[in-house]
Structures are given as C-alpha cells and as structure tokens.
Write a protein that holds these residues in place. Structure first.
Motif, PDB file in Angstrom:
ATOM      1  N   ARG A 199      -8.542  29.108  14.375  1.00 52.84           N
ATOM      2  CA  ARG A 199      -8.387  30.528  14.047  1.00 52.84           C
ATOM      3  C   ARG A 199      -8.559  30.758  12.545  1.00 52.84           C
ATOM      4  N   LEU A 200      -7.963  29.877  11.732  1.00 53.21           N
ATOM      5  CA  LEU A 200      -8.060  30.025  10.284  1.00 53.21           C
ATOM      6  C   LEU A 200      -9.494  29.834   9.806  1.00 53.21           C
ATOM      7  N   ILE A 201     -10.206  28.911  10.416  1.00 52.41           N
ATOM      8  CA  ILE A 201     -11.615  28.708  10.059  1.00 52.41           C
ATOM      9  C   ILE A 201     -12.425  29.953  10.414  1.00 52.41           C
ATOM     10  N   ALA A 202     -12.128  30.545  11.557  1.00 50.17           N
ATOM     11  CA  ALA A 202     -12.819  31.775  11.942  1.00 50.17           C
ATOM     12  C   ALA A 202     -12.546  32.906  10.957  1.00 50.17           C
ATOM     13  N   LEU A 203     -11.378  32.866  10.314  1.00 52.21           N
ATOM     14  CA  LEU A 203     -11.030  33.887   9.327  1.00 52.21           C
ATOM     15  C   LEU A 203     -11.662  33.644   7.961  1.00 52.21           C
ATOM     16  N   GLY A 204     -12.210  32.427   7.755  1.00 52.78           N
ATOM     17  CA  GLY A 204     -12.852  32.149   6.481  1.00 52.78           C
ATOM     18  C   GLY A 204     -12.431  30.875   5.793  1.00 52.78           C
ATOM     19  N   ALA A 205     -11.491  30.115   6.401  1.00 53.40           N
ATOM     20  CA  ALA A 205     -11.099  28.828   5.827  1.00 53.40           C
ATOM     21  C   ALA A 205     -12.180  27.783   6.080  1.00 53.40           C
ATOM     22  N   SER A 206     -12.070  26.677   5.356  1.00 50.44           N
ATOM     23  CA  SER A 206     -12.991  25.549   5.540  1.00 50.44           C
ATOM     24  C   SER A 206     -12.191  24.271   5.635  1.00 50.44           C
ATOM     25  N   LEU A 207     -12.757  23.280   6.295  1.00 50.90           N
ATOM     26  CA  LEU A 207     -12.128  21.973   6.366  1.00 50.90           C
ATOM     27  C   LEU A 207     -12.295  21.261   5.031  1.00 50.90           C
ATOM     28  N   GLY A 208     -11.219  20.645   4.553  1.00 52.12           N
ATOM     29  CA  GLY A 208     -11.265  19.856   3.340  1.00 52.12           C
ATOM     30  C   GLY A 208     -11.152  18.385   3.664  1.00 52.12           C
ATOM     31  N   GLU A 209     -10.598  17.622   2.758  1.00 51.90           N
ATOM     32  CA  GLU A 209     -10.440  16.196   2.974  1.00 51.90           C
ATOM     33  C   GLU A 209      -9.182  15.918   3.799  1.00 51.90           C
ATOM     34  N   GLY A 210      -9.291  14.994   4.741  1.00 51.03           N
ATOM     35  CA  GLY A 210      -8.146  14.638   5.568  1.00 51.03           C
ATOM     36  C   GLY A 210      -7.655  15.827   6.368  1.00 51.03           C
ATOM     37  N   ASP A 211      -6.366  16.129   6.272  1.00 56.03           N
ATOM     38  CA  ASP A 211      -5.772  17.250   6.994  1.00 56.03           C
ATOM     39  C   ASP A 211      -5.777  18.545   6.189  1.00 56.03           C
ATOM     40  N   THR A 212      -6.416  18.522   5.033  1.00 58.26           N
ATOM     41  CA  THR A 212      -6.408  19.686   4.149  1.00 58.26           C
ATOM     42  C   THR A 212      -7.465  20.705   4.561  1.00 58.26           C
ATOM     43  N   LEU A 213      -7.109  21.971   4.435  1.00 56.04           N
ATOM     44  CA  LEU A 213      -8.062  23.054   4.572  1.00 56.04           C
ATOM     45  C   LEU A 213      -8.166  23.765   3.225  1.00 56.04           C
ATOM     46  N   THR A 214      -9.173  24.613   3.080  1.00 65.47           N
ATOM     47  CA  THR A 214      -9.298  25.432   1.876  1.00 65.47           C
ATOM     48  C   THR A 214      -9.502  26.879   2.290  1.00 65.47           C
ATOM     49  N   ASP A 215      -8.943  27.782   1.500  1.00 71.78           N
ATOM     50  CA  ASP A 215      -9.121  29.208   1.777  1.00 71.78           C
ATOM     51  C   ASP A 215     -10.484  29.661   1.236  1.00 71.78           C
ATOM     52  N   PRO A 216     -10.854  30.931   1.389  1.00 71.09           N
ATOM     53  CA  PRO A 216     -12.193  31.360   0.957  1.00 71.09           C
ATOM     54  C   PRO A 216     -12.482  31.178  -0.523  1.00 71.09           C
ATOM     55  N   ASP A 217     -11.456  31.041  -1.354  1.00 71.38           N
ATOM     56  CA  ASP A 217     -11.669  30.762  -2.781  1.00 71.38           C
ATOM     57  C   ASP A 217     -11.629  29.274  -3.099  1.00 71.38           C
ATOM     58  N   GLY A 218     -11.478  28.426  -2.075  1.00 74.09           N
ATOM     59  CA  GLY A 218     -11.482  26.981  -2.293  1.00 74.09           C
ATOM     60  C   GLY A 218     -10.130  26.378  -2.599  1.00 74.09           C
ATOM     61  N   ASN A 219      -9.047  27.135  -2.412  1.00 74.17           N
ATOM     62  CA  ASN A 219      -7.706  26.613  -2.687  1.00 74.17           C
ATOM     63  C   ASN A 219      -7.193  25.814  -1.491  1.00 74.17           C
ATOM     64  N   GLU A 220      -6.676  24.626  -1.794  1.00 73.91           N
ATOM     65  CA  GLU A 220      -6.233  23.713  -0.744  1.00 73.91           C
ATOM     66  C   GLU A 220      -4.917  24.180  -0.114  1.00 73.91           C
ATOM     67  N   PHE A 221      -4.805  23.987   1.207  1.00 70.46           N
ATOM     68  CA  PHE A 221      -3.541  24.184   1.909  1.00 70.46           C
ATOM     69  C   PHE A 221      -3.508  23.279   3.126  1.00 70.46           C
ATOM     70  N   VAL A 222      -2.332  23.168   3.730  1.00 73.83           N
ATOM     71  CA  VAL A 222      -2.119  22.237   4.829  1.00 73.83           C
ATOM     72  C   VAL A 222      -1.498  22.984   5.998  1.00 73.83           C
ATOM     73  N   VAL A 223      -1.903  22.620   7.214  1.00 74.09           N
ATOM     74  CA  VAL A 223      -1.290  23.148   8.434  1.00 74.09           C
ATOM     75  C   VAL A 223      -0.650  21.987   9.177  1.00 74.09           C
ATOM     76  N   LEU A 224       0.657  22.063   9.379  1.00 74.37           N
ATOM     77  CA  LEU A 224       1.397  21.025  10.111  1.00 74.37           C
ATOM     78  C   LEU A 224       1.547  21.431  11.563  1.00 74.37           C
ATOM     79  N   ALA A 225       1.684  20.427  12.425  1.00 73.31           N
ATOM     80  CA  ALA A 225       1.938  20.708  13.850  1.00 73.31           C
ATOM     81  C   ALA A 225       3.349  21.255  13.998  1.00 73.31           C
ATOM     82  N   GLY A 226       3.551  22.091  14.996  1.00 73.60           N
ATOM     83  CA  GLY A 226       4.851  22.712  15.233  1.00 73.60           C
ATOM     84  C   GLY A 226       5.904  21.736  15.724  1.00 73.60           C
TER      85      GLY A 226
END
Length: 226
Positions: A199-226
C-alpha cells in the motif's frame, strides 16, 4: 488495517549518553536500553541506536520543543546547556523568539517561544520539523491516516486525530539529500506487513536496502510486523 507511528530512531555514537540528554530536556522516562517513553501514551517513543553515520550537514528532521512560558523556555534552554548542548547559529535573525541549539552530538533542535500558535496544544515535542516537498506531506498524511493541518505555500503539516506532535515539512528542500538520515520513523503494521508495504509503495514509497523503505523525497523509514 493501516500502520501506526511507533517510534523515532536516532542514530548516535553514544546512545545511552544521548538518551540521558534528551530524557533530561524532555522529561521522558528511560524505559529500556537507550529508549525513552513520554508520559502521554498517545505519543511515540524515542530509540537511540548505535551508529557511525557521519553527519554530512543539517539533519533532514529536527525537534521543535515547546514551552509554556518565557521562564519555562529559558529553563529548557538552560537545562539543555547544562546537559551538554550548545547554542547554534544557523543564520537566525536577532529578533526571532525561538532558540536554536544542538545536542551533544551536534543534532539541531529548537526551543520554541510560548506564544507560538502553530504548536499550541501539541506536546513537549511540538513538531518534528523537516525539509520536504508538499508531495511528501501528502504521502505521510495518507500513509498514517493523519489529517493535513497545514497546506500552504508548499509547506505541509500533519497531526494525529487525537492530537500530539505534528510532523511538518517546510517546502521543497534547498539542497539535495546527502547520505542516510540520522533520524528515521518506525511504523508498525496493524495487519499484514506485506500488504501495508504494498500500500505504501502504491502511495509513492520505494523499497530501500534490507527492510528499509523510502518516502517520495528519499527519506528512510521502517515498517515492522504487527
């Protein structure tokens, strides 16, 4: 099901020492190994993690610390200086009422004057103030399901429906992103993690290294399992 903001990780050469500094400034409780929790359970934690990331310039994100009076503002500044912070000149004008400081590892933050209406009724961390395009503000509003509380002149801000700290972006960055961000948001999926990542990728995020994603400006963030 969505995602929720769980914590902010803060890269540090001395995580325990930096945690003590910020616990003293913010009045947060140390609840684990370099982890701080606010008294308000609606707010997110701060986790200081060991890192050798070089500081290549101003951080993409910094804290705006609120005050309840001029005396309280001065007390917060004095406390920060006693704990190892320092004054910082970033070109602010003499008549500006906020105080710009740096923590013991040279991360910028501001102690805001009590008359600041934008941060009224927020929290001791009134805002995570960021460089960022309006696109990234719209992304995070949809990602967290937090309403936009400011959208003007390329500046955006979001806030949880229950109040608390705002996340604000000051418009298109003045300079390109350099290196990995030292402060990063950590989200937790309330349902299936992969579904939320998709869902986040569909909104504009991208996959980064490992478990990291990046927002549309390239800022790293992480999504943990519930």
């Amino acid at each position: 099901m969505g995602v929720r903001l769980q914590e902010l990780t803060y890269a540090a050469k001395d995580p325990a020492g930096l945690a003590r500094f910020w616990a003293g400034v913010l009045g947060f409780e140390v609840v684990g190994d370099a982890v701080l929790a606010p008294a308000d359970e609606r707010a997110f934690r701060l986790r200081f993690v060991p890192s050798d990331l070089p500081k290549l310039g101003p951080n993409q994100m910094h804290f705006d610390v609120t005050s309840t009076s001029l005396d309280d503002q001065q007390a917060k500044v004095d406390r920060a200086l006693e704990l190892g912070g320092r004054h910082l000149d970033i070109g602010q004008l003499p008549d500006e009422q906020h105080v710009v400081l740096a923590d013991p590892e040279d991360n910028e933050f501001c102690v805001i004057e009590p008359t600041n209406n934008f941060l009224a009724d927020t929290a001791v961390i009134g805002a995570l103030s960021s460089d960022g395009s309006p696109v990234v503000g719209y992304f995070w509003s949809k990602a967290l399901d937090w309403p936009l509380v400011w959208d003007q002149d390329d500046e955006t801000a979001i806030q949880a429906p229950y109040g608390g700290t705002k996340i604000a972006w000051g418009g298109w960055p003045d300079s390109p992103k350099v290196g990995v961000n030292r402060l990063q948001l950590v989200l937790r999926a309330d349902g299936d993690r992969q579904a939320e990542v998709d869902r986040l990728i569909a909104l504009g995020a991208s996959l980064g290294e490992g478990d990291t994603l990046t927002d549309p400006d390239g800022n790293e963030f992480v999504v943990l399992a519930g």
